[in-house]
Motif scaffolding. Structure first.
Motif, PDB file in Angstrom:
ATOM      1  N   ASP A   1      20.156   5.044   3.630  1.00 17.44           N
ATOM      2  CA  ASP A   1      20.320   6.485   3.440  1.00 17.44           C
ATOM      3  C   ASP A   1      19.505   6.850   2.205  1.00 17.44           C
ATOM      4  O   ASP A   1      19.983   6.741   1.072  1.00 17.44           O
ATOM      5  N   PRO A   2      18.249   7.264   2.387  1.00 20.15           N
ATOM      6  CA  PRO A   2      17.308   7.291   1.269  1.00 20.15           C
ATOM      7  C   PRO A   2      17.615   8.359   0.223  1.00 20.15           C
ATOM      8  O   PRO A   2      18.075   9.450   0.543  1.00 20.15           O
ATOM      9  N   LYS A   3      17.317   8.008  -1.020  1.00 24.79           N
ATOM     10  CA  LYS A   3      17.478   8.936  -2.131  1.00 24.79           C
ATOM     11  C   LYS A   3      16.163   9.581  -2.525  1.00 24.79           C
ATOM     12  O   LYS A   3      16.124  10.389  -3.451  1.00 24.79           O
ATOM     13  N   ILE A   4      15.082   9.195  -1.852  1.00 21.32           N
ATOM     14  CA  ILE A   4      13.800   9.881  -2.045  1.00 21.32           C
ATOM     15  C   ILE A   4      13.320  10.368  -0.685  1.00 21.32           C
ATOM     16  O   ILE A   4      13.655   9.782   0.354  1.00 21.32           O
ATOM     17  N   HIS A   5      12.533  11.452  -0.705  1.00 18.85           N
ATOM     18  CA  HIS A   5      12.118  12.057   0.554  1.00 18.85           C
ATOM     19  C   HIS A   5      10.747  12.711   0.381  1.00 18.85           C
ATOM     20  O   HIS A   5      10.541  13.439  -0.591  1.00 18.85           O
TER      21      HIS A   5
ATOM     22  N   TYR B   1      15.219   1.470   4.603  1.00 24.23           N
ATOM     23  CA  TYR B   1      15.396   2.438   3.521  1.00 24.23           C
ATOM     24  C   TYR B   1      16.840   2.909   3.406  1.00 24.23           C
ATOM     25  O   TYR B   1      17.193   3.589   2.436  1.00 24.23           O
TER      26      TYR B   1
ATOM     27  N   TYR C   1       9.317   2.432  -1.864  1.00 31.25           N
ATOM     28  CA  TYR C   1      10.753   2.660  -2.068  1.00 31.25           C
ATOM     29  C   TYR C   1      11.541   1.473  -1.555  1.00 31.25           C
ATOM     30  O   TYR C   1      11.342   1.014  -0.424  1.00 31.25           O
TER      31      TYR C   1
ATOM     32  N   ASN D   1      18.242   2.312  -0.035  1.00 33.54           N
ATOM     33  CA  ASN D   1      19.630   2.524  -0.452  1.00 33.54           C
ATOM     34  C   ASN D   1      20.509   2.092   0.729  1.00 33.54           C
ATOM     35  O   ASN D   1      20.929   2.899   1.540  1.00 33.54           O
TER      36      ASN D   1
ATOM     37  N   GLN E   1       9.979   9.100   2.743  1.00 33.93           N
ATOM     38  CA  GLN E   1      10.048   7.708   2.339  1.00 33.93           C
ATOM     39  C   GLN E   1       8.649   7.091   2.277  1.00 33.93           C
ATOM     40  O   GLN E   1       7.879   7.179   3.227  1.00 33.93           O
TER      41      GLN E   1
END
Length: 317
Positions: A124-128, A122, A134, A137, A130
């Motif tokens: 450095d994820p932009k959704i949280h 994932y 997804y 990133n 995860q």
């Protein structure tokens, strides 16, 4: 009790692999433990060597392996930044060529194979939190890319073997896991913080410490592996496997210091390249498909891990 099978655990002398070997033997299985000892240790499995159902083979899975087994767990790859960045080309080879080789073996034998993937897919994820849907990133050219992209490519290979050859696959995305037998110098926060606190040394946090992680005790993770491998063939994953409780790195450091009663000071250094700011799994899919949730609290798991490192530093373990 499951029917007796001969099970290959690649990376079986590592932290996770050794606990999995131990659990499989306790379940009445035969275990072929394969490791090249790049990061794995004989010490992790020496208590198993006297078991007639346990076999240890030194082998690098970047080369083909010709054995007769009934299942495969592929855990072979350095998992901490200090270790996987030591030889990044070899790390990528281990993930990609290793996947090709275990998949080729599984295809020839027509057996089930589990890939130990990672939450690092994932980035450095932009959704949280995860979720498995997804796509991530991920920096494809950074210092962590050998691991992140190697694991992503391995997932691609697993699903292409499924589509092209109808292979029975399981892809597990593992979130931060800790417990006894983690390497004391692997640079991962739980082991690093515990060792430094026990020695009274400064505990180093990279960045402001507000980056978050979720920590799963090793016994809980191994239980999820066995349940995943027992699911029908159509259950392929990927499945997030980890503990959804979220803690900041600073909170973890303070908790470790408090549990040990250490006088260690917490110091901050500049953040690491591509270090994710947030990491927490959505495990809804695993809960529904496996009937599984982590059972060990962070405090209980830390206490068990602290006792292990206390014994290690005394020379008892």
């Amino acid at each position: 009790m499951r029917p007796k099978q001969r099970i290959l655990v690649a990376g079986g002398c590592g932290f996770l692999g050794s606990h999995l070997c131990e659990r499989l033997l306790a379940e009445g299985q035969e275990v072929l433990c394969v490791d090249n000892f790049f990061t794995g240790s004989h010490q992790n499995v020496e208590h198993l060597l006297g078991d007639k159902h346990f076999e240890l083979l030194r082998h690098d899975i970047t080369f083909p392996l010709h054995v007769q087994v009934d299942q495969i767990y592929n855990l072979a790859c350095p998992a901490s930044p200090i270790h996987y960045q030591r030889d990044p080309v070899q790390t990528t080879k281990t993930s990609v060529l290793g996947a090709i080789n275990v998949l080729g073996l599984a295809k020839r034998l027509n057996i089930k194979v589990l890939q130990a993937s990672t939450s690092e897919v994932y980035g450095d994820p932009k959704i949280h939190p995860q979720r498995e849907e997804y796509w991530g990133n991920v920096n494809p050219i950074g210092s962590r890319s050998c691991y992140d992209e190697g694991k992503r490519c391995a997932e691609t290979l697993f699903f292409d073997y499924r589509r092209q050859h109808s292979l029975s696959i399981k892809v597990a995305r593992i979130f931060n896991t800790y417990g006894p037998r983690t390497h004391p110098q692997d640079g991962r926060v739980v082991s690093s913080f515990i060792v430094r606190a026990l020695l009274g040394e400064e505990i180093v946090i990279f960045g402001d410490g507000q980056q978050t992680r979720s920590f799963c005790y090793v016994d809980d993770l191994v239980e999820s592996f066995l349940r995943f491998m027992s699911t029908p063939d159509e259950v392929t994953g990927p499945l997030n496997l980890g503990n959804p409780e979220e803690f900041t790195i600073l909170d973890l450091a303070k908790k470790v210091v408090g549990l040990i009663g250490s006088k260690s000071k917490i110091v901050h250094l500049p953040p690491l390249e591509d270090d994710p700011r947030q990491r927490r799994p959505d495990i809804g899919r695993a809960q529904a498909l496996l009937g599984w949730s982590p059972q060990v609290s962070l405090e209980d798991g830390l206490q068990k891990t602290i006792r292990y490192f206390e014994a290690l530093l005394r020379g008892d373990s």
